[in-house]
Write a protein that holds these residues in place. Structure first.
Motif, PDB file in Angstrom:
ATOM      1  N   MET A   1       9.159 -22.957  -9.873  1.00 42.62           N
ATOM      2  CA  MET A   1       9.144 -21.914 -10.879  1.00 42.62           C
ATOM      3  C   MET A   1      10.213 -20.875 -10.565  1.00 42.62           C
ATOM      4  O   MET A   1      10.526 -20.639  -9.403  1.00 42.62           O
ATOM      5  N   THR A   2      10.699 -20.265 -11.624  1.00 41.18           N
ATOM      6  CA  THR A   2      11.661 -19.180 -11.426  1.00 41.18           C
ATOM      7  C   THR A   2      10.913 -17.938 -10.943  1.00 41.18           C
ATOM      8  O   THR A   2       9.681 -17.864 -11.040  1.00 41.18           O
ATOM      9  N   GLU A   3      11.653 -16.962 -10.465  1.00 38.74           N
ATOM     10  CA  GLU A   3      11.035 -15.715 -10.015  1.00 38.74           C
ATOM     11  C   GLU A   3      10.280 -15.040 -11.162  1.00 38.74           C
ATOM     12  O   GLU A   3       9.177 -14.521 -10.975  1.00 38.74           O
ATOM     13  N   ASN A   4      10.864 -15.051 -12.356  1.00 35.13           N
ATOM     14  CA  ASN A   4      10.208 -14.448 -13.514  1.00 35.13           C
ATOM     15  C   ASN A   4       8.923 -15.194 -13.873  1.00 35.13           C
ATOM     16  O   ASN A   4       7.906 -14.572 -14.183  1.00 35.13           O
ATOM     17  N   GLU A   5       8.954 -16.513 -13.811  1.00 29.03           N
ATOM     18  CA  GLU A   5       7.761 -17.308 -14.103  1.00 29.03           C
ATOM     19  C   GLU A   5       6.658 -17.028 -13.082  1.00 29.03           C
ATOM     20  O   GLU A   5       5.483 -16.942 -13.435  1.00 29.03           O
ATOM     21  N   LEU A   6       7.038 -16.859 -11.823  1.00 25.30           N
ATOM     22  CA  LEU A   6       6.055 -16.521 -10.795  1.00 25.30           C
ATOM     23  C   LEU A   6       5.423 -15.164 -11.052  1.00 25.30           C
ATOM     24  O   LEU A   6       4.212 -14.986 -10.850  1.00 25.30           O
ATOM     25  N   LYS A   7       6.215 -14.201 -11.491  1.00 25.21           N
ATOM     26  CA  LYS A   7       5.678 -12.874 -11.819  1.00 25.21           C
ATOM     27  C   LYS A   7       4.673 -12.968 -12.955  1.00 25.21           C
ATOM     28  O   LYS A   7       3.610 -12.351 -12.913  1.00 25.21           O
ATOM     29  N   ILE A   8       5.019 -13.733 -13.979  1.00 21.17           N
ATOM     30  CA  ILE A   8       4.121 -13.899 -15.122  1.00 21.17           C
ATOM     31  C   ILE A   8       2.827 -14.584 -14.667  1.00 21.17           C
ATOM     32  O   ILE A   8       1.724 -14.139 -14.997  1.00 21.17           O
ATOM     33  N   MET A   9       2.940 -15.660 -13.917  1.00 19.76           N
ATOM     34  CA  MET A   9       1.762 -16.374 -13.424  1.00 19.76           C
ATOM     35  C   MET A   9       0.902 -15.466 -12.547  1.00 19.76           C
ATOM     36  O   MET A   9      -0.324 -15.498 -12.621  1.00 19.76           O
ATOM     37  N   GLY A  10       1.547 -14.644 -11.748  1.00 19.26           N
ATOM     38  CA  GLY A  10       0.830 -13.749 -10.853  1.00 19.26           C
ATOM     39  C   GLY A  10      -0.011 -12.708 -11.551  1.00 19.26           C
ATOM     40  O   GLY A  10      -0.900 -12.113 -10.940  1.00 19.26           O
ATOM     41  N   ARG A  11       0.206 -12.510 -12.828  1.00 18.66           N
ATOM     42  CA  ARG A  11      -0.566 -11.520 -13.586  1.00 18.66           C
ATOM     43  C   ARG A  11      -1.925 -12.058 -14.037  1.00 18.66           C
ATOM     44  O   ARG A  11      -2.735 -11.309 -14.564  1.00 18.66           O
ATOM     45  N   HIS A  12      -2.194 -13.332 -13.833  1.00 21.47           N
ATOM     46  CA  HIS A  12      -3.446 -13.875 -14.353  1.00 21.47           C
ATOM     47  C   HIS A  12      -4.683 -13.226 -13.739  1.00 21.47           C
ATOM     48  O   HIS A  12      -5.705 -13.121 -14.403  1.00 21.47           O
ATOM     49  N   SER A  13      -4.606 -12.747 -12.510  1.00 23.72           N
ATOM     50  CA  SER A  13      -5.749 -12.047 -11.917  1.00 23.72           C
ATOM     51  C   SER A  13      -6.029 -10.746 -12.657  1.00 23.72           C
ATOM     52  O   SER A  13      -7.186 -10.414 -12.948  1.00 23.72           O
TER      53      SER A  13
END
Length: 93
Positions: A1-13
């Motif tokens: 995943m790109t850094e931006n995709e990781l940031k987006i995924m990390g917001r699920h909590s």
């Protein structure tokens, strides 16, 4: 995943917490949902809490989530056996 995709995924909590925080039946676990990806060494997310700063329910949910993830098929790998998953968790203590 790109850094931006990781940031987006990390917001699920945070998103999960915002969905359940005002529902009385989820009051006791809302905080656990928010903090379940924190790591005991402080390297998790979303806040970087570590050790006993992480609520107990969140630590329990984190263990259950990790176990379920290991024993489930993923697009990037096959499921581990339950025994292998338990061994990995025992070795990480």
């Amino acid at each position: 995943m790109t850094e931006n995709e990781l940031k987006i995924m990390g917001r699920h909590s945070e998103i999960g917490f915002s969905i359940v925080k005002d529902l009385p039946e989820f009051h006791d676990i809302a905080e656990a949902i928010f903090y379940r990806h924190e790591k005991f060494n402080g390297g998790g997310y979303p806040t970087g809490k570590g050790g006993k700063e992480i609520p107990l329910y969140a630590r329990i949910l984190s263990i259950a989530n990790a176990y379920e993830t290991m024993i489930s098929n993923r697009v990037y790998r096959k499921a581990l056996t339950k025994e292998k998953a338990r061994q990995i968790k025992r070795d990480s203590i």
